[in-house]
Design an enzyme around this catalytic site. Structure first.
Site, PDB file in Angstrom:
ATOM      1  N   TYR A  21       2.407  11.873  -5.557  1.00 31.28           N
ATOM      2  CA  TYR A  21       1.186  11.390  -4.920  1.00 31.28           C
ATOM      3  C   TYR A  21       0.211  12.518  -4.578  1.00 31.28           C
ATOM      4  CZ  TYR A  21       4.135   7.276  -4.164  1.00 31.28           C
ATOM      5  OH  TYR A  21       4.961   6.202  -4.333  1.00 31.28           O
ATOM      6  N   HIS A  26      -5.526   8.490  -2.503  1.00 32.55           N
ATOM      7  CA  HIS A  26      -5.037   8.131  -1.178  1.00 32.55           C
ATOM      8  C   HIS A  26      -4.639   9.361  -0.351  1.00 32.55           C
ATOM      9  CE1 HIS A  26      -4.680   4.471   0.923  1.00 32.55           C
ATOM     10  NE2 HIS A  26      -3.407   4.194   0.748  1.00 32.55           N
ATOM     11  N   TYR A  73       4.823   7.813   4.890  1.00 36.85           N
ATOM     12  CA  TYR A  73       4.085   6.951   3.972  1.00 36.85           C
ATOM     13  C   TYR A  73       2.952   6.283   4.749  1.00 36.85           C
ATOM     14  CZ  TYR A  73       7.479   7.880   0.335  1.00 36.85           C
ATOM     15  OH  TYR A  73       8.255   8.519  -0.588  1.00 36.85           O
ATOM     16  N   ASN A  75       1.357   3.388   5.238  1.00 33.37           N
ATOM     17  CA  ASN A  75       1.297   2.198   6.084  1.00 33.37           C
ATOM     18  C   ASN A  75       2.115   2.313   7.364  1.00 33.37           C
ATOM     19  OD1 ASN A  75       3.800   2.035   4.898  1.00 33.37           O
ATOM     20  ND2 ASN A  75       3.642  -0.109   4.289  1.00 33.37           N
ATOM     21  N   ASP A 100      -9.044   8.457   3.131  1.00 32.07           N
ATOM     22  CA  ASP A 100      -9.869   8.002   2.025  1.00 32.07           C
ATOM     23  C   ASP A 100     -10.522   6.681   2.396  1.00 32.07           C
ATOM     24  OD1 ASP A 100      -7.086   6.959   1.886  1.00 32.07           O
ATOM     25  OD2 ASP A 100      -7.926   5.742   0.270  1.00 32.07           O
ATOM     26  N   ASN A 121      -4.682   0.753   5.521  1.00 30.86           N
ATOM     27  CA  ASN A 121      -3.366   0.540   6.140  1.00 30.86           C
ATOM     28  C   ASN A 121      -2.941   1.678   7.063  1.00 30.86           C
ATOM     29  OD1 ASN A 121      -2.904  -1.982   4.992  1.00 30.86           O
ATOM     30  ND2 ASN A 121      -1.989  -1.110   3.144  1.00 30.86           N
TER      31      ASN A 121
END
Length: 202
Positions: A21, A26, A73, A75, A100, A121
């Protein structure tokens, strides 16, 4: 830890952990934290792992400052931010969260003193766990996809001209944070909330 009277005491960059990632849209918040740390003198900040986060503690212009990269992570970002801020006795309004934003065109920045989660989120989780939406925001525009699922889009990277715009936005976001720390949110909003100058998009 004793803090000075500065308005921002904790800077949180949002993203997802893991190499897969690292270059995704994100992870804009992580990228800004990394850009800030690269611009500080070597050894100025010390890294520890606490509150499910990479936490960097040091000083900025003589004041204590903490930078946080949650490893929960996206969320579940609130699971990291709320415990750290409470442990350090930092109020929500003394937190700056960098994320973002799908609703801003690629390369745009938007600074605000507070607000809703806007469908993000990570922000939603932080608001829920802090019990407050009264924290400062720096949002980095990534635009919306022409088609397909936004979940796939935010976890992918930019290419071509958009990549240049995005990379430049990360540089400008780091400059905005430095202005917030040195001159306050109002000055930074006045300078960086404007549209990306045309000369910067070429």
């Amino acid at each position: 830890m004793a803090f000075g009277s500065g308005s921002v005491k904790l800077i949180v960059g949002l993203g997802n952990p893991g190499a897969e990632y690292a270059a995704s849209r994100h992870n804009a918040g992580f990228m800004v934290i990394e850009k800030l740390l690269a611009g500080f003198p070597a050894g100025r900040f010390t890294e520890t792992f606490t509150a499910e986060s990479r936490v960097f503690t040091g000083k900025y212009r003589g004041r204590n400052l903490v930078l946080q990269m949650p490893q929960t992570y996206m969320n579940l970002s609130g699971n990291a931010v709320a415990p750290l801020s409470r442990r350090l006795e930092i109020a929500p309004e003394e937190i700056l969260v960098i994320s973002d934003d799908l609703d801003l065109e690629t390369g745009r920045l938007r600074l605000r003193r507070n607000g809703s989660d806007g469908g993000h989120n990570g922000l939603k989780s932080i608001i829920a766990d802090l019990g407050s939406a009264n924290f400062q925001r720096l949002r980095i525009g990534i635009g919306r996809p022409d088609g397909g699922k936004t979940a796939d889009y935010v976890l992918s990277g930019f290419t071509g001209e958009e990549e240049q715009l995005f990379n430049h936005a990360i540089d400008r976001a780091a400059a905005a944070v430095n202005m917030i720390l040195s001159s306050g949110m109002t000055a930074a909003m006045n300078k960086f909330n404007a549209a990306v100058p045309e000369t910067e998009t070429k």
